[in-house]
Scaffold this active site. Structure first.
Site, PDB file in Angstrom:
ATOM      1  N   CYS A 128      49.729  38.835  40.242  1.00 25.13           N
ATOM      2  CA  CYS A 128      49.999  38.970  42.377  1.00 25.13           C
ATOM      3  C   CYS A 128      50.149  37.838  42.669  1.00 25.13           C
ATOM      4  CB  CYS A 128      48.105  39.135  42.542  1.00 25.13           C
ATOM      5  SG  CYS A 128      47.429  38.157  41.987  1.00 25.13           S
ATOM      6  N   ALA A 160      38.781  39.005  43.387  1.00 28.81           N
ATOM      7  CA  ALA A 160      39.080  38.728  42.073  1.00 28.81           C
ATOM      8  C   ALA A 160      38.061  39.458  41.128  1.00 28.81           C
ATOM      9  CB  ALA A 160      39.119  37.320  41.667  1.00 28.81           C
TER      10      ALA A 160
END
Length: 315
Positions: A128, A160
């Site tokens: 990402c 996360a």
């Protein structure tokens, strides 16, 4: 005719990608959702949407009649799992789009180098942080040599999941390598910060480039054009403030960052924000949104190229 796809991984990334394929893509069609947890929300959601599922992993996918119609497989599991999944799928001639840091195939950042890998059969979406920051490094390097590039990706701790946390080391290593290979920097460094702030913050990224001779206005214009290009497939991607470009002082110590001459002329600082589209996850999960958006764009282009090649062969 739409291209059938399968998604391996029924967690947050896989489920968000499922929703994107169904809602956004004019050329891809969901074929199978693959997981290993029969109680996962991703598999349950897929079933409610009329998508075939298996909770037996890749082995289950290989045994399904729907597998014959699948041309593209997304892997949204983990770096270790992708190594095994790739080996099992390779004999079947499917296009693989890897959303893990495994990096078996070439790195792809759609706004930067997708055209160069249109014939690849297993592409890696970096990370990402890489998808958010490498376009900026590439934008600088196309108008001035980048001696050193450092990125800091700050994401909400809540965004996360277990896969991200288990792959922190791979994240930094893969992103740093891609900053060099795709971004064009002589040396790259990557840092990820999991921010526990409440309410959760959206993804923030900082890019620092030490660049050689180049026109500051050309550098600024190149970065702004690249940000506009990325925002075409990631609408929540934007500059937080104007690109900052300052001269590197003659006595500024750079020995720990750059090993040899020539000495860079400019310090380029770029501050970005990535807000998620909230197709499945909250808007603060821009780190997941940019991965799935980039993977969707990549798969659409790879599938289109494969279709053109088949037509050329037939004619």
């Amino acid at each position: 005719m739409k291209t059938k796809v399968a998604i391996i991984g029924s967690g947050n990334i896989g489920t968000d990608l499922l929703i994107k394929v169904i809602r956004l893509s004019d050329s891809l069609d969901m074929g199978v959702m693959v997981g290993v947890d029969p109680t996962s929300d991703g598999l349950a959601r897929a079933r409610r949407l009329g998508v075939s599922t298996t909770d037996r992993g890749v082995e289950g996918l290989l045994g399904m009649p729907e597998f014959a119609d699948v041309d593209v497989v997304f892997d949204a599991t983990s770096a270790t799992a992708h190594e095994r999944n790739s080996a099992l799928l390779e004999p079947h001639g499917k296009l693989l789009v890897d959303l893990t840091p495994a990096a078996i195939g070439p790195f792809v950042v759609p706004a930067v180098n997708l055209d160069a890998h249109r014939t690849a059969t297993n592409v890696n979406m970096v990370t990402c942080g890489g998808q958010a920051t490498i376009p900026v490094v590439a934008a600088v390097s196309r108008v001035a040599p980048v001696r050193y590039a450092e990125i800091v990706a700050s994401i909400a701790s809540k965004s996360a999941g277990p896969g991200t946390r288990a792959n922190i080391d791979e994240f930094t290593e893969t992103t740093a390598k891609a900053i060099e290979v795709v971004g064009g920097a002589d040396r790259g460094k990557a840092i990820i910060v999991l921010n526990p702030a409440e309410p959760p913050m959206i993804m923030r990224d900082t890019v620092l480039c030490l660049a050689g001779d180049g026109d500051p206005e050309l550098i600024r214009d190149s970065v702004e054009r690249m940000v506009a290009e990325v925002s075409r497939y990631v609408p929540g991607y934007r500059l937080k403030q104007q690109v900052q470009i300052t001269p590197v002082a003659a006595d500024e110590p750079l020995g720990t960052l750059i090993d040899a001459a020539p000495r860079p002329s400019w310090k380029v600082s770029v501050f970005l924000a990535v807000e998620g589209a909230a197709h499945y996850l909250p808007a603060y999960a821009g780190n997941l949104d940019i991965m799935t958006s980039a993977a969707l764009r990549t798969a659409e282009q790879l599938a289109a190229n494969a279709a053109r090649q088949r037509v050329e062969v037939d004619t």
